[in-house]
Write a protein that holds these residues in place. Sequence first.
Motif, mmCIF file in Angstrom:
data_model
loop_
_atom_site.group_PDB
_atom_site.id
_atom_site.type_symbol
_atom_site.label_atom_id
_atom_site.label_comp_id
_atom_site.label_asym_id
_atom_site.label_seq_id
_atom_site.Cartn_x
_atom_site.Cartn_y
_atom_site.Cartn_z
ATOM 1 N N VAL A 146 -1.434 3.732 8.278
ATOM 2 C CA VAL A 146 -0.476 2.296 7.902
ATOM 3 C C VAL A 146 1.084 2.272 7.682
ATOM 4 O O VAL A 146 2.103 2.321 8.558
ATOM 5 C CB VAL A 146 -0.562 1.969 6.255
ATOM 6 C CG1 VAL A 146 0.567 0.659 6.066
ATOM 7 C CG2 VAL A 146 -2.035 0.993 6.465
ATOM 8 N N SER A 147 1.237 4.254 8.059
ATOM 9 C CA SER A 147 2.948 4.319 7.723
ATOM 10 C C SER A 147 3.515 5.275 8.947
ATOM 11 O O SER A 147 4.495 5.243 9.007
ATOM 12 C CB SER A 147 2.957 5.363 6.246
ATOM 13 O OG SER A 147 2.430 6.745 6.882
ATOM 14 N N MET A 148 2.729 4.814 9.651
ATOM 15 C CA MET A 148 2.494 5.588 10.853
ATOM 16 C C MET A 148 2.631 4.370 11.851
ATOM 17 O O MET A 148 3.049 4.372 13.282
ATOM 18 C CB MET A 148 1.396 6.329 11.969
ATOM 19 C CG MET A 148 1.555 7.850 11.548
ATOM 20 S SD MET A 148 2.938 8.392 11.940
ATOM 21 C CE MET A 148 3.535 9.805 9.990
ATOM 22 N N GLU A 206 -6.113 5.731 4.588
ATOM 23 C CA GLU A 206 -5.419 4.664 5.253
ATOM 24 C C GLU A 206 -4.142 4.553 5.225
ATOM 25 O O GLU A 206 -3.498 3.963 6.460
ATOM 26 C CB GLU A 206 -6.164 3.127 4.295
ATOM 27 C CG GLU A 206 -6.244 1.942 5.393
ATOM 28 C CD GLU A 206 -6.704 0.638 4.733
ATOM 29 O OE1 GLU A 206 -7.333 1.254 3.562
ATOM 30 O OE2 GLU A 206 -6.543 -0.208 5.147
ATOM 31 N N VAL A 207 -3.394 4.894 4.034
ATOM 32 C CA VAL A 207 -1.994 4.645 3.779
ATOM 33 C C VAL A 207 -1.425 5.633 5.296
ATOM 34 O O VAL A 207 -0.499 4.369 5.484
ATOM 35 C CB VAL A 207 -1.232 4.631 2.494
ATOM 36 C CG1 VAL A 207 -2.243 6.018 2.024
ATOM 37 C CG2 VAL A 207 -0.133 4.109 2.782
ATOM 38 N N ALA A 208 -2.411 6.943 4.863
ATOM 39 C CA ALA A 208 -0.998 7.406 6.453
ATOM 40 C C ALA A 208 -1.534 6.697 7.790
ATOM 41 O O ALA A 208 -0.035 7.022 8.408
ATOM 42 C CB ALA A 208 -1.730 8.859 6.726
ATOM 43 N N LYS A 212 -7.536 0.880 9.227
ATOM 44 C CA LYS A 212 -8.926 1.183 8.356
ATOM 45 C C LYS A 212 -10.266 1.358 9.760
ATOM 46 O O LYS A 212 -10.680 3.189 9.361
ATOM 47 C CB LYS A 212 -9.695 -0.216 7.998
ATOM 48 C CG LYS A 212 -9.372 -0.676 6.607
ATOM 49 C CD LYS A 212 -10.200 -1.878 6.260
ATOM 50 C CE LYS A 212 -10.315 -1.962 4.805
ATOM 51 N NZ LYS A 212 -9.551 -2.470 4.828
ATOM 52 N N ILE A 222 3.652 11.828 4.268
ATOM 53 C CA ILE A 222 2.842 10.788 5.742
ATOM 54 C C ILE A 222 3.927 9.933 6.663
ATOM 55 O O ILE A 222 2.784 9.109 6.867
ATOM 56 C CB ILE A 222 1.694 10.225 5.188
ATOM 57 C CG1 ILE A 222 1.396 9.310 4.018
ATOM 58 C CG2 ILE A 222 0.411 11.749 4.846
ATOM 59 C CD1 ILE A 222 0.510 8.574 3.389
ATOM 60 N N LEU A 262 1.017 -1.749 0.055
ATOM 61 C CA LEU A 262 0.099 -0.328 0.250
ATOM 62 C C LEU A 262 0.789 1.413 -0.102
ATOM 63 O O LEU A 262 0.809 2.302 -0.657
ATOM 64 C CB LEU A 262 -0.847 -0.381 1.377
ATOM 65 C CG LEU A 262 -2.181 1.207 1.575
ATOM 66 C CD1 LEU A 262 -2.682 0.905 -0.170
ATOM 67 C CD2 LEU A 262 -2.562 1.350 2.736
ATOM 68 N N LYS A 263 1.751 0.994 0.785
ATOM 69 C CA LYS A 263 2.820 2.348 0.786
ATOM 70 C C LYS A 263 3.901 2.513 -0.506
ATOM 71 O O LYS A 263 3.701 3.707 -0.861
ATOM 72 C CB LYS A 263 3.785 1.951 2.389
ATOM 73 C CG LYS A 263 3.154 2.392 3.417
ATOM 74 C CD LYS A 263 4.217 2.233 4.834
ATOM 75 C CE LYS A 263 4.184 0.751 4.982
ATOM 76 N NZ LYS A 263 5.678 0.786 5.886
ATOM 77 N N GLU A 302 -8.365 4.400 0.703
ATOM 78 C CA GLU A 302 -6.774 4.273 0.621
ATOM 79 C C GLU A 302 -6.043 4.964 1.473
ATOM 80 O O GLU A 302 -4.909 4.854 1.950
ATOM 81 C CB GLU A 302 -6.835 2.975 -0.555
ATOM 82 C CG GLU A 302 -6.253 1.317 -0.454
ATOM 83 C CD GLU A 302 -6.314 1.223 -1.392
ATOM 84 O OE1 GLU A 302 -5.968 -0.359 -1.963
ATOM 85 O OE2 GLU A 302 -6.572 1.699 -3.034
ATOM 86 N N MET A 353 -3.230 10.227 10.033
ATOM 87 C CA MET A 353 -1.500 10.510 10.408
ATOM 88 C C MET A 353 -2.138 10.003 11.988
ATOM 89 O O MET A 353 -0.402 10.195 13.171
ATOM 90 C CB MET A 353 -0.780 10.939 9.766
ATOM 91 C CG MET A 353 -0.075 11.160 8.945
ATOM 92 S SD MET A 353 0.281 12.458 8.418
ATOM 93 C CE MET A 353 2.185 12.962 9.466
ATOM 94 N N ARG A 360 -3.324 -3.228 8.960
ATOM 95 C CA ARG A 360 -4.280 -2.121 7.862
ATOM 96 C C ARG A 360 -5.839 -2.438 8.123
ATOM 97 O O ARG A 360 -6.717 -1.618 8.346
ATOM 98 C CB ARG A 360 -4.263 -3.576 6.946
ATOM 99 C CG ARG A 360 -3.571 -3.691 5.908
ATOM 100 C CD ARG A 360 -3.724 -2.352 5.128
ATOM 101 N NE ARG A 360 -4.607 -2.062 4.189
ATOM 102 C CZ ARG A 360 -4.885 -2.418 2.986
ATOM 103 N NH1 ARG A 360 -3.563 -2.996 2.298
ATOM 104 N NH2 ARG A 360 -5.682 -1.972 2.861
ATOM 105 N N LYS A 361 -6.000 -2.999 10.267
ATOM 106 C CA LYS A 361 -7.399 -3.501 10.017
ATOM 107 C C LYS A 361 -7.666 -1.687 11.428
ATOM 108 O O LYS A 361 -8.371 -0.994 11.774
ATOM 109 C CB LYS A 361 -7.466 -4.356 11.299
ATOM 110 C CG LYS A 361 -8.738 -4.904 11.755
ATOM 111 C CD LYS A 361 -8.839 -5.928 12.642
ATOM 112 C CE LYS A 361 -9.921 -6.416 13.649
ATOM 113 N NZ LYS A 361 -9.597 -7.601 14.233
#
Lengths: 366, 252
Positions: free
Chosen positions: B114-116, B110-112, B124, A215, A200-201, B107, B163, B120-121
């Motif tokens: 995820v990158s922290m 969400e990706v913000a 979301k 981000i 995803l990233k 997405e 984030m 995925r759950k």
Amino acid sequence: MKNTNAGILWLKSHTTPFILSIPLLILAVLVQAYGDTLLVRIVTVLFINLVMVLSLQVFMGNSGILNFAHIGFMGIGAYTSVLFSMTPQAKAATLPDLYPFLRPIHLPFLPSLLIGAIAAALVAALVGYALMRLSDAAAVITLFALLVIIHTILVHWSIVTNGPRTLFGVDNYTSLGISTFFGILVIFIAYLFKETPVGLKLRASRDDRYAAASIGVNIVQVRWAGFVLSAFLAGFGGGLWAHFITSFSPYAFYLTETFSVLSMLVIGGTGSVSGAVLGTVVVTLLREGLRAVENSVNIAGVFPNNLVGFTEVVLSLLLILILVFRPSGLLGSQEIRLANTIPLASGKFSASELSRESSPKEGEHV
Amino acid sequence: MSDCRSEHSTAGELIIQNITKNFAGLRALDSVSLTLKRGEILGLIGPNGSGKTTLINVITGLLPLDGGRVLIGDVEITNKPPYEIARAGLGRTFQTIRLFRELTVMENVEVAAVSMGCSRKEAKRRALIAIEEMGLEDWVGRLASELPYGLERKVEIARAFAMQPSFLLLDEPAAGLNEEESDQLLDMLAPIPERKGLGLLIVDHDMRLIMRLCHRLHVLSYGKTIGEGTPDEVRRIPQVIEAYLGKTAVRG
């Protein structure tokens, strides 16, 4: 109870790899049962191509970086795997100067494949971190240089590759069943990778690398991970191909093959696994068809001279037409899926319905 | 429940000390200092070319700075790579919208998370909260490239919220919005800093929005600070009136 429900929901929103695999699996079974030798060979190659194109998609489709080095990793996988799978007698015949410690090694097929894939991944891991700092044209040119470097090493490292000459005596282990298994496995791997946090990233960094960095995405790191996975799978593809064709030279892993695999991916659609699969199937079948036409035209003597390069010219024209009229490929960046099974695609579901799916508290009531 | 609670949740203030930035002999920022507290909304205003966006770009690591320091609490983030600064708790949006065009709205947000470091759950869950805050529920499954302009801004802000930053820098969030949309944005943004303990810095030319939203203002002109204080204080400063606001804003 809760877990099975979550599992069913997950499957419902991820139908793509199943939709892609099932027709291919049926094709393989039918060809195995009823096909002649030629058809079995064509479909075996189809699945090997699938491994190569999907492994390219893993990096190129998700990072947006055109990867010319890919076939180099196929070559590393091919040569490394045969060094482990060949019998000592065969090695003595084709590689007389081989390093003594490699001569007695004789492993079964699957461990040899795995070692080939690991070798390709290791090379990618070592050179990748520096390369992944580059973007756009600089990255493309450098990756092309990497292909040339790998090719030059394969041509000149005679002790392990037999130099520019053909290496022979490899056992034919890659049956239709084996190549089908790996082709379908890689469909799932490529699809699931897109959905992992790294995937995803990586896709975010493809669309806008400044926004991705803002981000918190470490772009070099996610690109590197994608590059190494892609090379690992390409190494598998190389090993499968080597044990199918059984004799080959370093020229097999150069521009012709690069062009072939790239055109399959670009024609189908770089951004999606579905596109990669469709492109592989269309181009492989088209190529075999065109070749048959070319042969029969030559045998019938329609032209005073033999028709040469007809297949390549038609495929190149197809590539040009796609790039002009559908630059994102036949399927673009969207996956094929069952339309009404993904709650997120319709946009009609309310957020509370969505959170019911994802929040653990609600799940307990189900 | 949350496997990626932000480590920076206790961070102090965003401190910018004597920042200087040159572009080939042009001094774009000349020893600018400001402090952003959590829970407060600070407006950064000034004429075009006064260095507002440059200031955001050097704080977030997109451009290297030539002098000065940036700190979050006592953590130095001067000249760190952008992704490290983001992970230290500093989010931003861009003057020209930068969305992940081939990803869905879901997405994108969400990706913000995820990158922290969220799964995925959990990502979301966080994304849905941010999406509801910005009123984007009906668009979750759409590709970002299919969105109308006004919604693109909201997705960018929702992405930054996901984030869970300690500080957020918004670069012209109201640019291109009509009066009604700008009012909507105002209503959405106003309560958030206090509720989240978020320090918000807003660059904009929409004075209606700025004057109603911001607790404090900081005015730049030619890379220098020419005034700071509450909106009421700032609109009485003669240099600010001359350089930027003009006479009408004083009455309004």
